[in-house]
Design a protein around this motif. Sequence first.
Motif, mmCIF file in Angstrom:
data_model
loop_
_atom_site.group_PDB
_atom_site.id
_atom_site.type_symbol
_atom_site.label_atom_id
_atom_site.label_comp_id
_atom_site.label_asym_id
_atom_site.label_seq_id
_atom_site.Cartn_x
_atom_site.Cartn_y
_atom_site.Cartn_z
ATOM 1 N N GLN A 52 0.851 -1.184 0.000
ATOM 2 C CA GLN A 52 0.000 0.000 0.000
ATOM 3 C C GLN A 52 0.884 1.231 0.000
ATOM 4 O OE1 GLN A 52 -2.229 -0.661 3.637
ATOM 5 N NE2 GLN A 52 -3.899 -1.606 2.498
ATOM 6 N N ASN A 53 0.374 2.305 -0.596
ATOM 7 C CA ASN A 53 1.160 3.535 -0.643
ATOM 8 C C ASN A 53 0.237 4.731 -0.804
ATOM 9 O OD1 ASN A 53 3.813 4.774 -0.648
ATOM 10 N ND2 ASN A 53 3.465 5.268 -2.788
ATOM 11 N N MET A 54 0.760 5.899 -0.456
ATOM 12 C CA MET A 54 0.088 7.162 -0.746
ATOM 13 C C MET A 54 1.082 8.083 -1.419
ATOM 14 S SD MET A 54 -2.656 8.178 2.099
ATOM 15 C CE MET A 54 -3.774 6.950 2.762
ATOM 16 N N ARG A 101 0.859 19.864 5.780
ATOM 17 C CA ARG A 101 2.046 19.253 6.385
ATOM 18 C C ARG A 101 2.298 17.821 5.884
ATOM 19 N NH1 ARG A 101 -0.238 22.047 10.915
ATOM 20 N NH2 ARG A 101 1.112 23.746 11.585
ATOM 21 N N LEU A 102 1.315 17.208 5.258
ATOM 22 C CA LEU A 102 1.486 15.853 4.725
ATOM 23 C C LEU A 102 2.308 15.831 3.441
ATOM 24 C CD1 LEU A 102 -2.097 14.393 5.280
ATOM 25 C CD2 LEU A 102 -0.020 13.912 6.610
ATOM 26 N N ILE A 103 2.527 16.982 2.820
ATOM 27 C CA ILE A 103 3.235 17.044 1.540
ATOM 28 C C ILE A 103 4.649 16.482 1.671
ATOM 29 C CG2 ILE A 103 4.100 18.583 -0.273
ATOM 30 C CD1 ILE A 103 1.000 18.155 -0.172
ATOM 31 N N ASP A 104 5.322 16.760 2.772
ATOM 32 C CA ASP A 104 6.688 16.271 2.942
ATOM 33 C C ASP A 104 6.735 14.742 2.886
ATOM 34 O OD1 ASP A 104 9.513 16.795 3.421
ATOM 35 O OD2 ASP A 104 9.168 15.848 5.371
ATOM 36 N N LEU A 105 5.850 14.086 3.633
ATOM 37 C CA LEU A 105 5.837 12.620 3.657
ATOM 38 C C LEU A 105 5.300 12.041 2.351
ATOM 39 C CD1 LEU A 105 6.095 9.852 5.054
ATOM 40 C CD2 LEU A 105 3.798 10.252 6.012
ATOM 41 N N LEU A 106 4.163 12.543 1.884
ATOM 42 C CA LEU A 106 3.497 11.917 0.743
ATOM 43 C C LEU A 106 4.036 12.361 -0.613
ATOM 44 C CD1 LEU A 106 -0.214 11.984 1.975
ATOM 45 C CD2 LEU A 106 1.530 10.212 2.287
ATOM 46 N N GLY A 107 4.679 13.529 -0.658
ATOM 47 C CA GLY A 107 5.134 14.030 -1.942
ATOM 48 C C GLY A 107 6.632 14.131 -2.117
ATOM 49 N N GLY A 111 7.777 5.788 -1.488
ATOM 50 C CA GLY A 111 7.206 4.581 -0.899
ATOM 51 C C GLY A 111 8.037 3.342 -1.161
ATOM 52 N N LYS A 112 9.042 3.458 -2.015
ATOM 53 C CA LYS A 112 9.945 2.329 -2.249
ATOM 54 C C LYS A 112 10.917 2.148 -1.082
ATOM 55 C CE LYS A 112 9.804 2.315 -7.261
ATOM 56 N NZ LYS A 112 10.570 2.313 -8.503
ATOM 57 N N LEU A 113 11.138 3.235 -0.311
ATOM 58 C CA LEU A 113 12.100 3.170 0.803
ATOM 59 C C LEU A 113 11.458 3.238 2.179
ATOM 60 C CD1 LEU A 113 14.891 5.535 -0.611
ATOM 61 C CD2 LEU A 113 14.780 3.025 -0.691
ATOM 62 N N ILE A 114 10.292 3.852 2.283
ATOM 63 C CA ILE A 114 9.628 3.943 3.591
ATOM 64 C C ILE A 114 8.172 3.508 3.470
ATOM 65 C CG2 ILE A 114 11.108 5.822 4.416
ATOM 66 C CD1 ILE A 114 8.723 7.702 3.958
ATOM 67 N N ASP A 115 7.619 3.050 4.588
ATOM 68 C CA ASP A 115 6.224 2.639 4.651
ATOM 69 C C ASP A 115 5.400 3.847 5.099
ATOM 70 O OD1 ASP A 115 3.720 1.585 5.193
ATOM 71 O OD2 ASP A 115 4.489 -0.197 6.218
ATOM 72 N N LYS A 116 4.857 4.570 4.140
ATOM 73 C CA LYS A 116 4.097 5.781 4.436
ATOM 74 C C LYS A 116 2.826 5.462 5.226
ATOM 75 C CE LYS A 116 5.618 8.107 0.191
ATOM 76 N NZ LYS A 116 5.155 8.805 -1.025
ATOM 77 N N ILE A 117 2.194 4.349 4.904
ATOM 78 C CA ILE A 117 0.945 3.989 5.575
ATOM 79 C C ILE A 117 1.189 3.738 7.064
ATOM 80 C CG2 ILE A 117 -1.010 2.376 5.630
ATOM 81 C CD1 ILE A 117 -0.847 4.201 3.079
ATOM 82 N N ARG A 119 3.540 5.009 8.931
ATOM 83 C CA ARG A 119 3.793 6.314 9.554
ATOM 84 C C ARG A 119 2.501 7.087 9.775
ATOM 85 N NH1 ARG A 119 9.529 8.820 7.520
ATOM 86 N NH2 ARG A 119 10.745 6.919 7.836
ATOM 87 N N LEU A 120 1.599 7.034 8.805
ATOM 88 C CA LEU A 120 0.319 7.726 8.946
ATOM 89 C C LEU A 120 -0.566 7.076 10.005
ATOM 90 C CD1 LEU A 120 -0.316 8.377 5.161
ATOM 91 C CD2 LEU A 120 0.077 10.136 6.898
ATOM 92 N N LYS A 121 -0.505 5.758 10.108
ATOM 93 C CA LYS A 121 -1.270 5.059 11.149
ATOM 94 C C LYS A 121 -0.773 5.455 12.541
ATOM 95 C CE LYS A 121 -2.854 1.015 8.597
ATOM 96 N NZ LYS A 121 -2.720 -0.432 8.375
ATOM 97 N N LYS A 122 0.546 5.589 12.704
ATOM 98 C CA LYS A 122 1.104 6.014 13.997
ATOM 99 C C LYS A 122 0.628 7.410 14.374
ATOM 100 C CE LYS A 122 5.252 3.193 13.809
ATOM 101 N NZ LYS A 122 6.702 3.166 13.630
ATOM 102 N N ARG A 123 0.368 8.252 13.397
ATOM 103 C CA ARG A 123 -0.132 9.616 13.628
ATOM 104 C C ARG A 123 -1.657 9.657 13.758
ATOM 105 N NH1 ARG A 123 2.746 13.207 8.890
ATOM 106 N NH2 ARG A 123 4.880 12.510 9.185
ATOM 107 N N ASN A 124 -2.292 8.492 13.659
ATOM 108 C CA ASN A 124 -3.754 8.394 13.713
ATOM 109 C C ASN A 124 -4.422 9.185 12.588
ATOM 110 O OD1 ASN A 124 -6.147 7.367 14.771
ATOM 111 N ND2 ASN A 124 -6.457 9.159 16.076
#
Length: 181
Positions: A52-54, A101-107, A111-117, A119-124
């Motif tokens: 999964q990715n965003m 503020r999500l632009i840094d993570l999602l843009g 997603g090939k190097l980090i699990d964005k989902i 990280r977002l789940k940890k932030r609720n």
Amino acid sequence: MGKDNNELTTSSKLSSGKLNEFSSPGFKGNKRPWNRVNLPVYSISSKAGDNQNMHIITYASQISMQPKRFVCGIYNGTKTLENVTQHGEFILQLLSATQYRLIDLLGKKTGKLIDKISRLKKRNEIVEWNGYPILKNCLAVMQLKVISTFEGGDHKGFLCDVIAYKNLNEGNVLTLDVLRT
């Protein structure tokens, strides 16, 4: 048609591959025409199997009223492009201006190097909709089914049918002008 100082002019491609700019003498702006438009900012939620990715996109536009269709440009070489190509469906999320503020993570991260989902789940920040993780504070979501693709330079284009949608929250749309300030 004769030339005068108020006539709109065009750009042409030089042999070097660069665009040659021509401007009206009365225009004082320094932006290229395609950078003057205040586009909405979307996020794509994609999946292929357990992956999964965003991803952030601004190249998304409704292209038909009946049937309801969108065209979306996804940057080449991304995890999202891999997922959408494999699965053939994805969620287009209309972002709220409060989500800048999500632009840094999602843009700006891959997603090939980090699990964005994760990280977002940890932030609720995540809820589920139609089997996809979505951003709970986005304004609206649309589930899109790919019906055709085309090469678009550094992006791949996807013509998609809207197969489901939901309005989630009130608020102002995140736009490029918000990110530029």
